[in-house]
Design an enzyme around this catalytic site. Structure first.
Site, PDB file in Angstrom:
ATOM      1  N   THR A  27       0.807  -1.232   0.000  1.00 23.12           N
ATOM      2  CA  THR A  27       0.000   0.000   0.000  1.00 23.12           C
ATOM      3  C   THR A  27       0.842   1.285   0.000  1.00 23.12           C
ATOM      4  O   THR A  27       0.438   2.252  -0.637  1.00 23.12           O
ATOM      5  CB  THR A  27      -1.040   0.022   1.144  1.00 23.12           C
ATOM      6  OG1 THR A  27      -0.443  -0.472   2.332  1.00 23.12           O
ATOM      7  CG2 THR A  27      -2.265  -0.785   0.798  1.00 23.12           C
ATOM      8  N   TRP A  49      -3.573  -3.597 -23.086  1.00 24.16           N
ATOM      9  CA  TRP A  49      -3.223  -2.583 -22.074  1.00 24.16           C
ATOM     10  C   TRP A  49      -4.432  -2.262 -21.191  1.00 24.16           C
ATOM     11  O   TRP A  49      -4.333  -2.196 -19.963  1.00 24.16           O
ATOM     12  CB  TRP A  49      -2.789  -1.326 -22.840  1.00 24.16           C
ATOM     13  CG  TRP A  49      -2.046  -0.293 -22.082  1.00 24.16           C
ATOM     14  CD1 TRP A  49      -2.349   0.221 -20.853  1.00 24.16           C
ATOM     15  CD2 TRP A  49      -0.868   0.394 -22.516  1.00 24.16           C
ATOM     16  NE1 TRP A  49      -1.441   1.191 -20.511  1.00 24.16           N
ATOM     17  CE2 TRP A  49      -0.521   1.321 -21.520  1.00 24.16           C
ATOM     18  CE3 TRP A  49      -0.082   0.337 -23.664  1.00 24.16           C
ATOM     19  CZ2 TRP A  49       0.579   2.170 -21.621  1.00 24.16           C
ATOM     20  CZ3 TRP A  49       1.005   1.181 -23.764  1.00 24.16           C
ATOM     21  CH2 TRP A  49       1.332   2.075 -22.756  1.00 24.16           C
ATOM     22  N   ARG A  69      -6.841  -3.917 -20.312  1.00 21.69           N
ATOM     23  CA  ARG A  69      -7.287  -4.963 -19.390  1.00 21.69           C
ATOM     24  C   ARG A  69      -6.824  -4.678 -17.962  1.00 21.69           C
ATOM     25  O   ARG A  69      -7.326  -5.269 -17.011  1.00 21.69           O
ATOM     26  CB  ARG A  69      -6.760  -6.331 -19.844  1.00 21.69           C
ATOM     27  CG  ARG A  69      -7.304  -6.813 -21.169  1.00 21.69           C
ATOM     28  CD  ARG A  69      -8.817  -6.965 -21.135  1.00 21.69           C
ATOM     29  NE  ARG A  69      -9.262  -7.817 -20.057  1.00 21.69           N
ATOM     30  CZ  ARG A  69      -9.252  -9.149 -20.085  1.00 21.69           C
ATOM     31  NH1 ARG A  69      -8.852  -9.774 -21.153  1.00 21.69           N
ATOM     32  NH2 ARG A  69      -9.666  -9.843 -19.050  1.00 21.69           N
ATOM     33  N   ARG A 101     -15.751   8.594 -32.060  1.00 26.58           N
ATOM     34  CA  ARG A 101     -17.135   9.017 -32.319  1.00 26.58           C
ATOM     35  C   ARG A 101     -17.141  10.526 -32.500  1.00 26.58           C
ATOM     36  O   ARG A 101     -17.887  11.077 -33.296  1.00 26.58           O
ATOM     37  CB  ARG A 101     -18.050   8.675 -31.131  1.00 26.58           C
ATOM     38  CG  ARG A 101     -18.298   7.215 -30.932  1.00 26.58           C
ATOM     39  CD  ARG A 101     -19.268   7.004 -29.783  1.00 26.58           C
ATOM     40  NE  ARG A 101     -20.642   7.257 -30.182  1.00 26.58           N
ATOM     41  CZ  ARG A 101     -21.645   7.443 -29.324  1.00 26.58           C
ATOM     42  NH1 ARG A 101     -21.421   7.428 -28.026  1.00 26.58           N
ATOM     43  NH2 ARG A 101     -22.861   7.669 -29.761  1.00 26.58           N
ATOM     44  N   ARG A 121     -16.020   4.059 -38.482  1.00 25.57           N
ATOM     45  CA  ARG A 121     -14.761   3.584 -37.873  1.00 25.57           C
ATOM     46  C   ARG A 121     -14.656   2.065 -37.796  1.00 25.57           C
ATOM     47  O   ARG A 121     -13.586   1.517 -37.581  1.00 25.57           O
ATOM     48  CB  ARG A 121     -14.607   4.164 -36.469  1.00 25.57           C
ATOM     49  CG  ARG A 121     -15.676   3.684 -35.508  1.00 25.57           C
ATOM     50  CD  ARG A 121     -15.548   4.310 -34.147  1.00 25.57           C
ATOM     51  NE  ARG A 121     -16.642   3.895 -33.271  1.00 25.57           N
ATOM     52  CZ  ARG A 121     -16.697   4.182 -31.980  1.00 25.57           C
ATOM     53  NH1 ARG A 121     -15.759   4.888 -31.418  1.00 25.57           N
ATOM     54  NH2 ARG A 121     -17.708   3.771 -31.245  1.00 25.57           N
ATOM     55  N   LEU A 126       1.815   3.686  -8.300  1.00 22.75           N
ATOM     56  CA  LEU A 126       3.043   2.917  -8.544  1.00 22.75           C
ATOM     57  C   LEU A 126       2.863   1.427  -8.244  1.00 22.75           C
ATOM     58  O   LEU A 126       3.445   0.584  -8.938  1.00 22.75           O
ATOM     59  CB  LEU A 126       4.195   3.502  -7.707  1.00 22.75           C
ATOM     60  CG  LEU A 126       5.582   2.937  -8.017  1.00 22.75           C
ATOM     61  CD1 LEU A 126       5.987   3.192  -9.464  1.00 22.75           C
ATOM     62  CD2 LEU A 126       6.632   3.535  -7.071  1.00 22.75           C
ATOM     63  N   ARG A 151       3.826  -7.125 -18.234  1.00 19.73           N
ATOM     64  CA  ARG A 151       4.000  -6.698 -19.626  1.00 19.73           C
ATOM     65  C   ARG A 151       5.457  -6.477 -20.036  1.00 19.73           C
ATOM     66  O   ARG A 151       5.721  -6.215 -21.205  1.00 19.73           O
ATOM     67  CB  ARG A 151       3.176  -5.436 -19.898  1.00 19.73           C
ATOM     68  CG  ARG A 151       1.688  -5.598 -19.614  1.00 19.73           C
ATOM     69  CD  ARG A 151       1.066  -6.731 -20.415  1.00 19.73           C
ATOM     70  NE  ARG A 151      -0.364  -6.878 -20.131  1.00 19.73           N
ATOM     71  CZ  ARG A 151      -1.169  -7.707 -20.773  1.00 19.73           C
ATOM     72  NH1 ARG A 151      -0.702  -8.507 -21.721  1.00 19.73           N
ATOM     73  NH2 ARG A 151      -2.440  -7.785 -20.450  1.00 19.73           N
TER      74      ARG A 151
HETATM   75  C1  LIG Z   1       0.804 -13.146 -21.070  1.00 26.23           C
HETATM   76  C2  LIG Z   1      -0.646 -12.776 -20.890  1.00 26.23           C
HETATM   77  C3  LIG Z   1      -1.627 -13.459 -21.575  1.00 26.23           C
HETATM   78  C4  LIG Z   1      -2.983 -13.124 -21.417  1.00 26.23           C
HETATM   79  N1  LIG Z   1      -3.936 -13.794 -22.117  1.00 26.23           N
HETATM   80  C5  LIG Z   1      -5.236 -13.449 -21.992  1.00 26.23           C
HETATM   81  C6  LIG Z   1      -6.256 -14.124 -22.733  1.00 26.23           C
HETATM   82  O1  LIG Z   1      -5.985 -15.040 -23.493  1.00 26.23           O
HETATM   83  N2  LIG Z   1      -7.550 -13.716 -22.589  1.00 26.23           N
HETATM   84  C7  LIG Z   1      -7.898 -12.710 -21.731  1.00 26.23           C
HETATM   85  O2  LIG Z   1      -9.084 -12.390 -21.620  1.00 26.23           O
HETATM   86  N3  LIG Z   1      -6.953 -12.063 -21.019  1.00 26.23           N
HETATM   87  C8  LIG Z   1      -5.657 -12.394 -21.131  1.00 26.23           C
HETATM   88  N4  LIG Z   1      -4.702 -11.710 -20.421  1.00 26.23           N
HETATM   89  C9  LIG Z   1      -5.123 -10.622 -19.536  1.00 26.23           C
HETATM   90  C10 LIG Z   1      -5.098 -11.053 -18.052  1.00 26.23           C
HETATM   91  O3  LIG Z   1      -6.023 -12.096 -17.814  1.00 26.23           O
HETATM   92  C11 LIG Z   1      -5.440  -9.852 -17.154  1.00 26.23           C
HETATM   93  O4  LIG Z   1      -6.742  -9.409 -17.456  1.00 26.23           O
HETATM   94  C12 LIG Z   1      -4.507  -8.684 -17.353  1.00 26.23           C
HETATM   95  O5  LIG Z   1      -3.166  -9.099 -17.349  1.00 26.23           O
HETATM   96  C13 LIG Z   1      -4.716  -7.662 -16.239  1.00 26.23           C
HETATM   97  O6  LIG Z   1      -4.247  -8.229 -15.051  1.00 26.23           O
HETATM   98  P1  LIG Z   1      -4.900  -7.919 -13.668  1.00 26.23           P
HETATM   99  O7  LIG Z   1      -6.354  -8.236 -13.677  1.00 26.23           O
HETATM  100  O8  LIG Z   1      -4.083  -8.596 -12.622  1.00 26.23           O
HETATM  101  O9  LIG Z   1      -4.647  -6.322 -13.588  1.00 26.23           O
HETATM  102  P2  LIG Z   1      -5.584  -5.169 -13.048  1.00 26.23           P
HETATM  103  O10 LIG Z   1      -6.884  -5.157 -13.759  1.00 26.23           O
HETATM  104  O11 LIG Z   1      -4.765  -3.904 -13.073  1.00 26.23           O
HETATM  105  O12 LIG Z   1      -5.857  -5.549 -11.568  1.00 26.23           O
HETATM  106  C14 LIG Z   1      -4.778  -5.516 -10.614  1.00 26.23           C
HETATM  107  C15 LIG Z   1      -5.176  -6.419  -9.485  1.00 26.23           C
HETATM  108  O13 LIG Z   1      -6.326  -5.848  -8.851  1.00 26.23           O
HETATM  109  C16 LIG Z   1      -7.183  -6.889  -8.440  1.00 26.23           C
HETATM  110  N5  LIG Z   1      -8.462  -6.760  -9.130  1.00 26.23           N
HETATM  111  C17 LIG Z   1      -8.785  -5.862 -10.100  1.00 26.23           C
HETATM  112  N6  LIG Z   1     -10.056  -6.013 -10.453  1.00 26.23           N
HETATM  113  C18 LIG Z   1     -10.555  -7.035  -9.715  1.00 26.23           C
HETATM  114  C19 LIG Z   1     -11.820  -7.678  -9.634  1.00 26.23           C
HETATM  115  N7  LIG Z   1     -12.845  -7.311 -10.379  1.00 26.23           N
HETATM  116  N8  LIG Z   1     -11.938  -8.690  -8.779  1.00 26.23           N
HETATM  117  C20 LIG Z   1     -10.929  -9.097  -7.995  1.00 26.23           C
HETATM  118  N9  LIG Z   1      -9.706  -8.535  -8.022  1.00 26.23           N
HETATM  119  C21 LIG Z   1      -9.522  -7.512  -8.876  1.00 26.23           C
HETATM  120  C22 LIG Z   1      -6.498  -8.210  -8.763  1.00 26.23           C
HETATM  121  O14 LIG Z   1      -5.720  -8.605  -7.677  1.00 26.23           O
HETATM  122  C23 LIG Z   1      -5.588  -7.824  -9.893  1.00 26.23           C
HETATM  123  O15 LIG Z   1      -4.465  -8.678 -10.040  1.00 26.23           O
HETATM  124  C24 LIG Z   1      -3.354 -12.051 -20.545  1.00 26.23           C
HETATM  125  C25 LIG Z   1      -2.340 -11.366 -19.854  1.00 26.23           C
HETATM  126  C26 LIG Z   1      -1.008 -11.700 -20.015  1.00 26.23           C
HETATM  127  C27 LIG Z   1       0.046 -10.934 -19.258  1.00 26.23           C
END
Ligand SMILES: Cc1cc2nc3c(=O)[nH]c(=O)nc-3n(C[C@H](O)[C@H](O)[C@H](O)COP(=O)(O)OP(=O)(O)OC[C@H]3O[C@@H](n4cnc5c(N)ncnc54)[C@H](O)[C@@H]3O)c2cc1C
Length: 318
Positions: free
Chosen positions: A70, A91, A93, A105, A173, A190, A200
Site C-alpha cells: 500500500t 493494455w 485490461r 465518435r 470507424r 506505482l 507486460r
Molecule cells: C501473457 C498474458 C496473456 C494473457 N492472455 C489473456 C487471454 O488469453 N484472454 C484474456 O481475456 N486475457 C488475457 N490476459 C489478460 C489477463 O487475464 C489480465 O486481465 C490482465 O493481465 C490484467 O491483469 P490484472 O487483472 O491482474 O490487472 P488489473 O486489472 O490492473 O488488476 C490488478 C489487481 O487488482 C485486483 N483486481 C482488479 N479487479 C478485480 C476484480 N474485479 N476482482 C478481484 N480482483 C480484482 C487483482 O488482484 C488484480 O491482479 C493475458 C495477460 C497476459 C500478461
C-alpha cells in the site's frame, strides 16, 4: 541523471515523447511522489519500529519483499500514450488505472497505423499457442509489409470516403484495422504500475506491449523512483517462484544415484516421464509422487518446459 534532483528529473521527463514502434509514443504528463513519499507512508504504519530500518533503500526493499504494497499506492503517474488498437486492447485490461481515450465518435480517427517492418514479422510459436518464435526472412517479410501497406491504405480510403459521404464517425470507424493508433491519458499508482510492468515486460507478453512497458519502466519509473525500481526488479521482475512440486522435483533429481550438478537434460526428461533410475525400483509406497499421480503434471509439456527453463536460469540444468 543521478546528480539531478527529483524535480529536475521530473522536468526533464515531463512531456518528453519516447518513440515506440513506427509512430507510437509514451510521455510522462505528471507524477506525484518519489521514493521518500513511499517511505514516509510506510513509517506511519511502522512508527518506532522503523528506527531499525532507518535506511530508505532498505525499508523499500523490505516492503516489496514482504508485499507490503500500500505505501507504493502513495505515488501516482500520469502518461499520454499513442498505441495501436491491438496493443491497447491488452493494455486496457489493467483495470486499476484511470483512462481517458481519444474518441473516434467525436473526432476523425488518427490517421496513422502500425506498419510492421519487413524484418520484424514473427512466426507462430509451436510451443506456446499465445506466442511467437523466430523472424521471417527479409523476402517473406517484404511481401507481408507490402500487402499490409495496401490493405491499410484501402481501409483508410474506405473510412474517409464514408466520412466524406456523411456516414456517422461512430459507424464508419468499424472498418479500420486494429493497427490504427489511438491515444489516451493513463493514470495509475506505482503499486499497480509495477503489477502492469511485471506482466507486460515479461517474455510471455506480446513483443509490442513489451516495448511500451520497457520504456515506461526503464526510461521513466527507474529515474523517478530509483530505490523502488531496484526493489521491484529484484523481488518481482527478475524474481522466480518455485512451486511446491518444483521444489520436491528438484530435490528428487539431485538425490538420484550418480547425479552430479548440473543435472543433464537426459535425467530431467527421464524423471519427467517417470522413467528415472528410481522407476526401476518397484513402486509400492503410496507417498511416491509418481505412484500417487502428483508428478504427472511434470509429464505435461507446459509445466515441464517452464520448470526446465527455471533450472537452466539457476545454472542447475545443462
Ligand atoms: C501473457 C498474458 C496473456 C494473457 N492472455 C489473456 C487471454 O488469453 N484472454 C484474456 O481475456 N486475457 C488475457 N490476459 C489478460 C489477463 O487475464 C489480465 O486481465 C490482465 O493481465 C490484467 O491483469 P490484472 O487483472 O491482474 O490487472 P488489473 O486489472 O490492473 O488488476 C490488478 C489487481 O487488482 C485486483 N483486481 C482488479 N479487479 C478485480 C476484480 N474485479 N476482482 C478481484 N480482483 C480484482 C487483482 O488482484 C488484480 O491482479 C493475458 C495477460 C497476459 C500478461
Amino acid at each position: 541523471m543521478s546528480d539531478m534532483t527529483h524535480s529536475e528529473i521530473v522536468e526533464s521527463l515531463r512531456w518528453r515523447k519516447f518513440p515506440v514502434l513506427n509512430d507510437g509514443f509514451v510521455c510522462l504528463v505528471d507524477v506525484m511522489g518519489d521514493d521518500r513519499s513511499i517511505v514516509q507512508a510506510a513509517r506511519v504504519s511502522y512508527g518506532e519500529g522503523t528506527r531499525k530500518m532507518s535506511d530508505d533503500r532498505t525499508l523499500l526493499r523490505y516492503l516489496l519483499r514482504h508485499q507490503h504494497t500500500t505505501p507504493f499506492e502513495m505515488a501516482d503517474l500520469k502518461f499520454l500514450v499513442r498505441v495501436p488498437m491491438d496493443t491497447w486492447r491488452q493494455w486496457i485490461r489493467h483495470r486499476t488505472a484511470s483512462v481517458n481515450e481519444y474518441s473516434t465518435r467525436y473526432s476523425i480517427a488518427i490517421n496513422s497505423m502500425y506498419a510492421t517492418e519487413p524484418d520484424a514479422w514473427r512466426t507462430q510459436s509451436t510451443t506456446n499457442r499465445q506466442g511467437s518464435a523466430d523472424y521471417f526472412d527479409a523476402d517473406a517479410g517484404q511481401t507481408f509489409s507490402d500487402s499490409e501497406r495496401v490493405f491499410q491504405q484501402t481501409a483508410r480510403t474506405l473510412y474517409e470516403e464514408m466520412i466524406e459521404a456523411g456516414v456517422a464517425r461512430e459507424q464508419a470507424r468499424k472498418n479500420l484495422p486494429l493497427s490504427t493508433y489511438t491515444e489516451a491519458y493513463w493514470k495509475i499508482d506505482l503499486h499497480n504500475l509495477f503489477h502492469f510492468l511485471a506482466l507486460r515486460m515479461e517474455l510471455a507478453a506480446q513483443q509490442e506491449i513489451v516495448h511500451y512497458a520497457t520504456i515506461i519502466g526503464e526510461q521513466i519509473v527507474r529515474p523517478l523512483f530509483p530505490f523502488a525500481w531496484e526493489a521491484f526488479v529484484d523481488y518481482s521482475l527478475h524474481a522466480m517462484t518455485l512451486s511446491r512440486i518444483e521444489q520436491d522435483f528438484l530435490s528428487y533429481l539431485t538425490q538420484q544415484q550418480g547425479c552430479t550438478l548440473p543435472i543433464t537434460h537426459g535425467l530431467f526428461d527421464a524423471a519427467c516421464e517417470g522413467a528415472g533410475s528410481a522407476s526401476t525400483v518397484e513402486r509400492t509406497d503410496s507417498r511416491d509422487p509418481w505412484l500417487n499421480g502428483e508428478w504427472s503434471l511434470m509429464n505435461r509439456s507446459r509445466e515441464r518446459e517452464e520448470c526446465r527453463d527455471k533450472l537452466i536460469r539457476l545454472g542447475l540444468l545443462r
